[in-house]
Design an enzyme around this catalytic site. Structure first.
Site, PDB file in Angstrom:
ATOM      1  N   GLU A 254       0.854  -1.187   0.000  1.00 27.47           N
ATOM      2  CA  GLU A 254       0.000   0.000   0.000  1.00 27.47           C
ATOM      3  C   GLU A 254       0.887   1.233   0.000  1.00 27.47           C
ATOM      4  O   GLU A 254       2.120   1.138   0.058  1.00 27.47           O
ATOM      5  CB  GLU A 254      -0.912   0.007   1.220  1.00 27.47           C
ATOM      6  N   HIS A 297      -3.801   3.243   8.580  1.00 30.57           N
ATOM      7  CA  HIS A 297      -2.561   2.679   9.114  1.00 30.57           C
ATOM      8  C   HIS A 297      -1.591   3.801   9.454  1.00 30.57           C
ATOM      9  O   HIS A 297      -1.498   4.801   8.739  1.00 30.57           O
ATOM     10  CB  HIS A 297      -1.903   1.746   8.092  1.00 30.57           C
TER      11      HIS A 297
END
Length: 728
Positions: A254, A297
């Site tokens: 990501e 995150h």
């Protein structure tokens, strides 16, 4: 929270040089080279766990550790005991010892799972390092970043212990029945595909697809979504390369950092030097992430010199990696690339079937699964602290740095200096660029890492000043630059910063150094998890944040409203056919998304854009929403309220992969939301994972206007149809 990265700069990674990785030492052997003996690279071998791996738990007698241990023992994990500080006895029929050192001496473990809250986790990791436990798995989220940098300073100076995490689901050998973490066991099946992932939920999606396809998994490593990972993609690739149980590899990445590009570099070399390389596939999340935002995150943000999701995907593609846009595709894709590589897919399927337990993936239910407490899941939702320019100037002044918001006069040239984090080296670093021009800085910035416990050496400071092209300046300016960096490091260390940077220029008046446009960005976990930096935390101005984001934060939800896309002339008609005339500027057919897990939420937005932002649909996501591990009935109801408060939303898409959060629990939460919130828009629900059949049954019996699917592609197609005038 916006990451401005020195005001107005935008990423130009696709055209940048490799400067962000200039200081990265690449090692292509599994273990470190003879020139670097007894280093952290030597511990990569400790990742190869299996049926004989002896495991202890730190925090063994706690509620969550107990539930996890019961489940892991039943599955086959060889747990040999645990640790409770200053206590001894027995728990679950296994010994409890007062320290990790005592456990090492008496139980001879190969690995430890750390099941304590974030404010206790750093001390627990350090105790395990000092006791020389070979493998340390830390699952707690949002451990303060300066604690992690101190831990990595310890790790880099030894060759006994390897860390997985933190902020990771852990590591699991499906073929060896060894789990150290909190992965949903019903999803896993023994097989021959190795997985390394940043996102927990995307890794579960990947695992589920492989299980349904009958190829299973060998070793699955959760790299985690923190800024610094104890084990990264290249580390895992070195293990998979020599692992006889692994026939193919999957990378789940990501946005944030450069580890995916480093993996691509490693793969290019691997394919050159290997006669029969193992096939590799990957998925990357975050294509639709708005610039400068932290996407759930802790490490999901793009810094200077770091790649976008698009550039990461292209780097892997150029390296010969098969790219997919959603992990549900991995089952069929892996079969295909295994066959093309000349491997016997039928034999792999038969091997996986022979190792599989009799219970099936779809009917398995977790009877011992714990509810996720705030010790682990909710801490990931906490925000970070970004000071205003005025607050930054005042704080800098207390560290003898005189700064202004703008230079007193237009300088002929300006440079960029600061302190930040070198993710690959797992250290703090000086960041320097000879230019602050938006078109140049992203590919001219360089990192100069240094040991956290020692601070930057004079040699490191001199190298950074030279790169910023200040080494030819008058001695006064050079001395001021060196002192500036020393003062910035003191502030950064004392206040637990993530980035502390300024622009500098030569004064036309006295040939001195002018400091302006400061950017200070701090780790809010130091206060939220550990109660440190309360004075700094009190400076946070909540009034500048959107009310919806504040409301979400109170419930442990990450909610980011995405800007409306610009509608081109060829798609405006399709996008506005059922909307008022002004909708060409403000679409009213966007999709409100409700997802559990930051990685899955990013990927959901990506796929909606790829599938639906074109005729006949021309729609996409209105928001990013991650319920995280706290996807309770209340958080589901709050999530619906946030989504339905956006007038652009015409349909709600609930995309859940049940891991820690069970599908039937989510289904019950959706039904309660209908009653409590008053849902007046079409709702499409896609449920996969643990208890998915039970969740589907709960929704069917509710007799509500909900379209339920287990197939992701079918669900997305229905979302597109409903968003553009189709009847529910």
């Amino acid at each position: 929270m916006v990451i401005r990265q020195a005001s107005r700069w935008t990423n130009a990674f696709s055209s940048r040089t490799r400067s962000a990785r200039l200081n990265t030492r690449t090692t292509y052997a599994l273990f470190s080279s003879p020139s670097r003996r007894d280093g952290y690279d030597d511990t990569i071998r400790n990742l190869k766990i299996g049926k004989d791996t002896r495991v202890i738990f730190q925090g063994f007698t706690g509620k969550q550790a107990t539930a996890n241990a019961k489940e892991s023992l039943e599955w086959g994990t060889k747990i040999v005991g645990g640790v409770k500080p200053n206590a001894s006895g027995e728990h679950l029929g296994l010994p409890v010892l007062p320290s990790v050192r005592a456990a090492m001496e008496q139980l001879k473990p190969d690995a430890t799972g750390i099941y304590v809250a974030a404010h206790q986790a750093a001390a627990a990791i350090e105790e395990a390092i000092e006791a020389e436990v070979p493998l340390i798995v830390a699952v707690a989220e949002h451990i303060p970043i300066h604690d992690i940098m101190r831990i990595h300073s310890m790790l880099q100076s030894q060759s006994k212990s390897r860390l997985v995490g933190a902020n990771a689901p852990g590591i699991i050998s499906a073929i060896g029945r060894c789990r150290i973490g909190f992965q949903p066991l019903p999803t896993f099946s023994p097989g021959h595909i190795g997985i390394i992932a940043k996102s927990g939920t995307l890794s579960y999606e990947t695992v589920g697809s492989l299980t349904r396809a009958g190829v299973g998994q060998s070793l699955c490593i959760g790299m985690g979504g923190d800024v610094i990972a104890g084990t990264n993609f290249v580390d895992a690739l070195k293990v998979f390369e020599l692992d006889d149980d692994t026939e193919a590899i999957i990378i789940v990445g990501e946005l944030g950092g450069t580890s995916e590009e480093e993996a691509a570099d490693w793969i290019v070399d691997y394919r050159k030097r290997t006669k029969d390389p193992k096939p590799i596939a990957a998925v990357i999340g975050g294509f639709q992430a708005p610039s400068g935002r932290v996407m759930g995150h802790a490490g999901a943000w793009t810094g200077l010199g770091e790649g976008t999701s698009d550039s990461k995907s292209k780097a892997l593609d150029r390296a010969g990696v098969t790219m997919v846009d959603h992990p549900a595709k991995f089952g069929s894709v892996m079969k295909d690339i295994l066959a093309k590589s000349g491997r016997n897919v039928r034999k792999i399927e038969q091997s996986a079937a022979q190792a599989q337990q009799r219970r099936s993936y779809h009917s398995s239910r977790s009877t011992n699964r714990p509810h996720v407490s705030s010790q682990f899941a909710s801490l990931a939702q906490k925000r970070r602290l970004h000071l205003t320019t005025g607050q930054s100037i005042e704080l800098l002044q207390s560290y003898d740095i005189v700064a202004s918001s703008t230079p007193p006069s237009l300088p002929p040239a300006s440079q960029y200096l600061g302190i930040s984090i070198a993710r690959t080296q797992r250290q703090p670093c000086i960041i320097a660029s000879p230019s602050t021009e938006p078109s140049q800085i992203d590919h001219r910035v360089r990192q100069f890492p240094f040991d956290y416990r020692q601070g930057p050496s004079q040699q490191t400071i001199d190298a950074a000043i030279a790169h910023a092209q200040l080494d030819a300046a008058p001695p006064k300016v050079k001395a001021q630059s060196a002192q500036l960096l020393a003062n910035l490091w003191a502030l950064y260390r004392d206040k637990e910063g993530i980035t502390a940077a300024v622009n500098v220029a030569l004064s036309e008046k006295d040939d001195g150094l002018v400091v302006y446009d400061p950017y200070l960005f701090f780790d809010d976990a130091a206060f939220k998890s550990n109660g440190r930096q309360s004075g700094l935390h009190s400076l946070r101005d909540s009034s500048s944040l959107p009310p919806t984001e504040l409301e979400a934060e109170k419930s442990g939800i990450v909610f980011i409203s995405l800007p409306s896309p610009s509608v081109s002339s060829d798609t405006a008609s399709a996008a506005t056919q059922n909307a008022p005339s002004h909708a060409s500027r403000e679409p009213r057919n966007l999709v409100g998304t409700l997802v559990n897990g930051a990685g899955l939420a990013m990927n959901t937005n990506d796929v909606l854009h790829m599938r639906l932002w074109r005729p006949p649909y021309s729609t996409c996501s209105a928001n990013f929403l991650d319920t995280g591990g706290k996807a309770t009935s209340q958080t589901i109801a709050t999530s619906f309220k946030l989504i339905l408060g956006d007038p652009r939303v015409s349909v709600v898409f609930v995309n859940i992969f049940g891991g820690l959060t069970l599908c039937d629990m989510i289904a019950e939460g959706i039904i309660l939301a209908f009653k409590d919130v008053g849902v007046d828009k079409p709702v499409v629900v896609r449920l996969r994972g643990t208890n998915e059949e039970k969740g589907q049954e709960v929704l069917r019996k509710a007799n509500l206007p909900i379209k339920a699917f287990d197939d992701f592609e079918e669900a997305v197609q229905e979302v597109g149809r409903l968003a553009n005038g189709g009847k529910a």
